[in-house]
Design a protein around this motif. Structure first.
Motif, PDB file in Angstrom:
ATOM      1  N   ALA A  59      10.240  -0.866  -7.903  1.00 17.86           N
ATOM      2  CA  ALA A  59       8.859  -1.329  -7.839  1.00 17.86           C
ATOM      3  C   ALA A  59       8.129  -0.831  -6.601  1.00 17.86           C
ATOM      4  CB  ALA A  59       8.819  -2.858  -7.875  1.00 17.86           C
ATOM      5  N   MET A  60       8.861  -0.359  -5.587  1.00 16.81           N
ATOM      6  CA  MET A  60       8.174   0.148  -4.391  1.00 16.81           C
ATOM      7  C   MET A  60       7.312   1.365  -4.741  1.00 16.81           C
ATOM      8  SD  MET A  60      11.049   2.113  -2.048  1.00 16.81           S
ATOM      9  CE  MET A  60      12.640   1.634  -2.692  1.00 16.81           C
ATOM     10  N   PHE A  61       7.764   2.196  -5.677  1.00 17.31           N
ATOM     11  CA  PHE A  61       6.984   3.368  -6.067  1.00 17.31           C
ATOM     12  C   PHE A  61       5.813   2.965  -6.963  1.00 17.31           C
ATOM     13  CE2 PHE A  61      11.513   4.728  -5.744  1.00 17.31           C
ATOM     14  CZ  PHE A  61      11.399   5.277  -4.474  1.00 17.31           C
ATOM     15  N   PHE A  62       6.044   1.964  -7.818  1.00 17.11           N
ATOM     16  CA  PHE A  62       4.955   1.393  -8.609  1.00 17.11           C
ATOM     17  C   PHE A  62       3.885   0.855  -7.672  1.00 17.11           C
ATOM     18  CE2 PHE A  62       2.875  -2.095 -10.829  1.00 17.11           C
ATOM     19  CZ  PHE A  62       2.646  -1.569 -12.092  1.00 17.11           C
ATOM     20  N   GLY A  63       4.319   0.160  -6.611  1.00 17.45           N
ATOM     21  CA  GLY A  63       3.378  -0.406  -5.655  1.00 17.45           C
ATOM     22  C   GLY A  63       2.587   0.646  -4.896  1.00 17.45           C
ATOM     23  N   ILE A  64       3.207   1.780  -4.612  1.00 17.61           N
ATOM     24  CA  ILE A  64       2.495   2.857  -3.918  1.00 17.61           C
ATOM     25  C   ILE A  64       1.302   3.318  -4.745  1.00 17.61           C
ATOM     26  CG2 ILE A  64       2.667   5.297  -3.259  1.00 17.61           C
ATOM     27  CD1 ILE A  64       5.505   4.681  -2.281  1.00 17.61           C
ATOM     28  N   GLY A  65       1.523   3.549  -6.031  1.00 15.47           N
ATOM     29  CA  GLY A  65       0.428   3.958  -6.899  1.00 15.47           C
ATOM     30  C   GLY A  65      -0.619   2.873  -7.059  1.00 15.47           C
ATOM     31  N   ALA A  66      -0.150   1.618  -7.199  1.00 14.03           N
ATOM     32  CA  ALA A  66      -1.081   0.507  -7.398  1.00 14.03           C
ATOM     33  C   ALA A  66      -1.966   0.295  -6.177  1.00 14.03           C
ATOM     34  CB  ALA A  66      -0.296  -0.764  -7.717  1.00 14.03           C
ATOM     35  N   TYR A  67      -1.369   0.289  -4.992  1.00 15.85           N
ATOM     36  CA  TYR A  67      -2.155   0.033  -3.781  1.00 15.85           C
ATOM     37  C   TYR A  67      -3.037   1.219  -3.423  1.00 15.85           C
ATOM     38  CZ  TYR A  67      -0.456  -4.558  -2.420  1.00 15.85           C
ATOM     39  OH  TYR A  67      -0.221  -5.916  -2.361  1.00 15.85           O
ATOM     40  N   PHE A  68      -2.596   2.440  -3.735  1.00 15.35           N
ATOM     41  CA  PHE A  68      -3.475   3.584  -3.475  1.00 15.35           C
ATOM     42  C   PHE A  68      -4.742   3.480  -4.322  1.00 15.35           C
ATOM     43  CE2 PHE A  68      -5.029   7.668  -5.008  1.00 15.35           C
ATOM     44  CZ  PHE A  68      -5.451   8.250  -3.818  1.00 15.35           C
ATOM     45  N   SER A  69      -4.580   3.237  -5.616  1.00 12.04           N
ATOM     46  CA  SER A  69      -5.748   3.134  -6.492  1.00 12.04           C
ATOM     47  C   SER A  69      -6.610   1.940  -6.117  1.00 12.04           C
ATOM     48  CB  SER A  69      -5.294   3.007  -7.948  1.00 12.04           C
ATOM     49  OG  SER A  69      -4.702   4.200  -8.400  1.00 12.04           O
ATOM     50  N   ALA A  70      -5.952   0.811  -5.786  1.00 17.12           N
ATOM     51  CA  ALA A  70      -6.705  -0.389  -5.419  1.00 17.12           C
ATOM     52  C   ALA A  70      -7.540  -0.152  -4.165  1.00 17.12           C
ATOM     53  CB  ALA A  70      -5.743  -1.555  -5.211  1.00 17.12           C
ATOM     54  N   GLU A 137      -2.085 -11.994   0.009  1.00 14.21           N
ATOM     55  CA  GLU A 137      -3.014 -12.242  -1.088  1.00 14.21           C
ATOM     56  C   GLU A 137      -3.312 -10.983  -1.899  1.00 14.21           C
ATOM     57  OE1 GLU A 137      -3.623 -13.203   2.073  1.00 14.21           O
ATOM     58  OE2 GLU A 137      -3.002 -15.296   1.755  1.00 14.21           O
ATOM     59  N   GLY A 138      -3.021  -9.825  -1.344  1.00 15.54           N
ATOM     60  CA  GLY A 138      -3.290  -8.584  -2.053  1.00 15.54           C
ATOM     61  C   GLY A 138      -4.767  -8.229  -2.074  1.00 15.54           C
ATOM     62  N   LEU A 139      -5.116  -7.295  -2.913  1.00 14.85           N
ATOM     63  CA  LEU A 139      -6.500  -6.854  -3.078  1.00 14.85           C
ATOM     64  C   LEU A 139      -7.012  -7.349  -4.425  1.00 14.85           C
ATOM     65  CD1 LEU A 139      -6.194  -3.160  -1.812  1.00 14.85           C
ATOM     66  CD2 LEU A 139      -7.059  -5.139  -0.542  1.00 14.85           C
ATOM     67  N   SER A 140      -8.125  -8.068  -4.394  1.00 17.71           N
ATOM     68  CA  SER A 140      -8.692  -8.616  -5.628  1.00 17.71           C
ATOM     69  C   SER A 140     -10.124  -8.125  -5.794  1.00 17.71           C
ATOM     70  CB  SER A 140      -8.650 -10.140  -5.601  1.00 17.71           C
ATOM     71  OG  SER A 140      -9.352 -10.646  -4.480  1.00 17.71           O
ATOM     72  N   ALA A 141     -10.729  -8.514  -6.902  1.00 16.86           N
ATOM     73  CA  ALA A 141     -12.100  -8.091  -7.231  1.00 16.86           C
ATOM     74  C   ALA A 141     -12.247  -6.575  -7.129  1.00 16.86           C
ATOM     75  CB  ALA A 141     -13.108  -8.795  -6.329  1.00 16.86           C
ATOM     76  N   ILE A 142     -11.257  -5.877  -7.629  1.00 14.29           N
ATOM     77  CA  ILE A 142     -11.275  -4.408  -7.581  1.00 14.29           C
ATOM     78  C   ILE A 142     -12.274  -3.894  -8.610  1.00 14.29           C
ATOM     79  CG2 ILE A 142      -9.906  -2.316  -7.909  1.00 14.29           C
ATOM     80  CD1 ILE A 142      -7.440  -4.016  -7.131  1.00 14.29           C
ATOM     81  N   PRO A 143     -13.263  -3.123  -8.202  1.00 15.37           N
ATOM     82  CA  PRO A 143     -14.242  -2.615  -9.173  1.00 15.37           C
ATOM     83  C   PRO A 143     -13.654  -1.511 -10.042  1.00 15.37           C
ATOM     84  CG  PRO A 143     -14.670  -1.689  -7.008  1.00 15.37           C
ATOM     85  CD  PRO A 143     -13.556  -2.683  -6.825  1.00 15.37           C
ATOM     86  N   ARG A 144     -14.124  -1.448 -11.256  1.00 18.92           N
ATOM     87  CA  ARG A 144     -13.717  -0.359 -12.138  1.00 18.92           C
ATOM     88  C   ARG A 144     -14.646   0.837 -11.925  1.00 18.92           C
ATOM     89  NH1 ARG A 144     -12.325  -3.776 -17.688  1.00 18.92           N
ATOM     90  NH2 ARG A 144     -10.212  -4.389 -17.044  1.00 18.92           N
ATOM     91  N   PRO A 230      -7.354  -0.526 -11.821  1.00 16.96           N
ATOM     92  CA  PRO A 230      -8.591  -0.665 -12.598  1.00 16.96           C
ATOM     93  C   PRO A 230      -8.430  -1.559 -13.823  1.00 16.96           C
ATOM     94  CG  PRO A 230      -7.590   1.461 -13.034  1.00 16.96           C
ATOM     95  CD  PRO A 230      -6.804   0.827 -11.922  1.00 16.96           C
ATOM     96  N   TRP A 231      -7.209  -1.716 -14.314  1.00 15.01           N
ATOM     97  CA  TRP A 231      -7.031  -2.527 -15.525  1.00 15.01           C
ATOM     98  C   TRP A 231      -6.977  -4.016 -15.190  1.00 15.01           C
ATOM     99  CZ3 TRP A 231      -8.186  -2.334 -20.256  1.00 15.01           C
ATOM    100  CH2 TRP A 231      -7.602  -3.181 -21.198  1.00 15.01           C
ATOM    101  N   ALA A 232      -6.080  -4.413 -14.290  1.00 14.68           N
ATOM    102  CA  ALA A 232      -5.952  -5.829 -13.932  1.00 14.68           C
ATOM    103  C   ALA A 232      -6.981  -6.259 -12.905  1.00 14.68           C
ATOM    104  CB  ALA A 232      -4.550  -6.103 -13.403  1.00 14.68           C
ATOM    105  N   GLN A 233      -7.531  -5.319 -12.133  1.00 12.21           N
ATOM    106  CA  GLN A 233      -8.515  -5.545 -11.072  1.00 12.21           C
ATOM    107  C   GLN A 233      -7.976  -6.440  -9.955  1.00 12.21           C
ATOM    108  OE1 GLN A 233     -11.921  -6.543 -13.936  1.00 12.21           O
ATOM    109  NE2 GLN A 233     -12.909  -5.164 -12.479  1.00 12.21           N
ATOM    110  N   ILE A 234      -6.671  -6.505  -9.839  1.00 16.72           N
ATOM    111  CA  ILE A 234      -6.037  -7.203  -8.736  1.00 16.72           C
ATOM    112  C   ILE A 234      -4.656  -6.603  -8.521  1.00 16.72           C
ATOM    113  CG2 ILE A 234      -5.148  -9.005 -10.268  1.00 16.72           C
ATOM    114  CD1 ILE A 234      -5.338 -10.940  -7.881  1.00 16.72           C
ATOM    115  N   VAL A 235      -4.280  -6.429  -7.262  1.00 14.65           N
ATOM    116  CA  VAL A 235      -2.956  -5.924  -6.900  1.00 14.65           C
ATOM    117  C   VAL A 235      -2.434  -6.795  -5.775  1.00 14.65           C
ATOM    118  CG1 VAL A 235      -1.684  -3.997  -5.892  1.00 14.65           C
ATOM    119  CG2 VAL A 235      -3.436  -3.547  -7.595  1.00 14.65           C
ATOM    120  N   HIS A 236      -1.230  -7.306  -5.919  1.00 14.32           N
ATOM    121  CA  HIS A 236      -0.650  -8.168  -4.885  1.00 14.32           C
ATOM    122  C   HIS A 236       0.833  -7.846  -4.725  1.00 14.32           C
ATOM    123  CE1 HIS A 236       0.870 -10.566  -8.266  1.00 14.32           C
ATOM    124  NE2 HIS A 236      -0.357 -10.591  -8.730  1.00 14.32           N
TER     125      HIS A 236
END
Length: 323
Positions: A59-70, A137-144, A230-236
């Motif tokens: 999941a660390m690699f999944f998180g890298i992609g998620a947090y970069f996009s977020a 808390e992560g990043l929320s309210a991520i705009p599409r 962009p899909w869930a609009q939140i990453v934590h």
């Protein structure tokens, strides 16, 4: 691939493509999230079913992609979001390569698995200390984003466009992984998994091949993560911890170890179980665990393994065998 397997894949493809027109928006969101999880689970399966490596910290690699996009969307970085999956893949590959050249030289087997878990938890701790990444808390309210191309504009704020963007990128990633494992690299990986010593004797650089496998696997996991923002609009951080790394393992065991399409079946099965037990507050996890236990006990090789045995008894070819 036999006729039954092809028919199943076509039905699955039709289900994803027609989902917005036949089910309510809640199930469409689940379908999009399932596509992301399919790419993630298949990336882990490259390691397990083909290279013979077990990572407990994927999941660390999944998180890298998620947090970069977020971060790119949340802070308005000036990049075309169409490049986000590619940049995420490069970042995931770079991180996986660094982990591989360090860990694979010093550990194998269960030691390798535990070290990947430790590194994944280290990433969770680092995120928790980073204000830029939202700490716990992560990043929320991520705009599409709106993707401007020369011939058309893709506004991902429109639910239908956003869904088909996730499905399209996911299907491209799945196709690339299928080509990878059915090509020369994939055949060499299987040889190393079956007998590393004999593979080395015939000239295969086992360590180098495992590093390549781990690098490619990390790249595809990061692509899956890049679609989450962009899909869930939140990453934590929950998307990076040990439980998130267990999801592709559960999916592979449920769908069928040793099959390319096994994780796909497993992800859909887990998504269905989560949806059906969503109203059982407090016992949902117990019901899912019990269901998994029943499947493992009755069909140790997963759903596809059970179908293969059934078709063999009826005189047919194994269903989905290494397909």
């Amino acid at each position: 691939m036999n006729i039954a397997a092809r028919t199943g894949l076509l039905l699955l493809l039709a289900m994803f493509l027609l989902a917005p027109f036949i089910v309510h928006p809640g199930l469409v969101f689940i379908a999009g999230f399932a596509m992301i999880q399919i790419v993630f689970a298949l990336s882990w399966n490259i390691l397990f079913s083909y290279a013979g490596l077990v990572s407990f910290g994927h999941a660390m690699f999944f998180g890298i992609g998620a947090y970069f996009s977020a971060a790119a969307l949340r802070y308005g970085w000036e990049i075309n979001f169409l490049l986000a999956p590619l940049i995420s893949a490069a970042l995931g590959a770079a991180a996986a390569f660094l982990v591989a050249i360090v860990v694979l030289r010093r550990a194998s087997g269960i030691q390798f698995s535990v070290l990947t878990l430790a590194l994944s938890q280290l990433v969770v701790v680092l995120i928790g200390y980073s204000k830029y990444l939202g700490r716990d808390e992560g990043l929320s309210a991520i705009p599409r984003p709106t993707i401007n191309l020369r011939v058309l504009t893709l506004d991902l704020n429109q639910p239908l466009v956003s869904y088909y963007f996730v499905v399209a990128v996911g299907l491209i990633a799945v196709a690339l992984m299928w080509l990878l494992v059915h090509g020369p690299i994939g055949r060499a990986m299987q040889a190393v998994r079956i007998d590393p010593e004999r593979s080395a004797f015939v000239g295969v650089d086992v360590w180098r091949l495992r590093v390549i496998s781990f690098t490619l696997s990390g790249a595809f996991a990061a692509v899956a993560g890049s679609l989450l923002a962009p899909w869930a609009q939140i990453v934590h951080p929950d998307y990076v911890n040990w439980l998130a790394s267990a999801q592709p393992i559960f999916a592979t065991l449920l769908g069928g170890v040793g099959y390319f399409w096994g994780p796909v079946v497993g992800v859909l099965g887990l998504a269905g179980l989560n949806y059906l037990t969503r109203t059982f507050v407090g016992v949902s996890e117990m019901m899912i665990g019990a269901s998994l236990l029943i499947v493992v006990l009755l069909a140790p090789q997963g759903v596809l393994g059970a179908l293969r045995d059934l078709m063999r008894r009826r005189g047919g070819r194994g269903a989905g065998e290494q397909e």
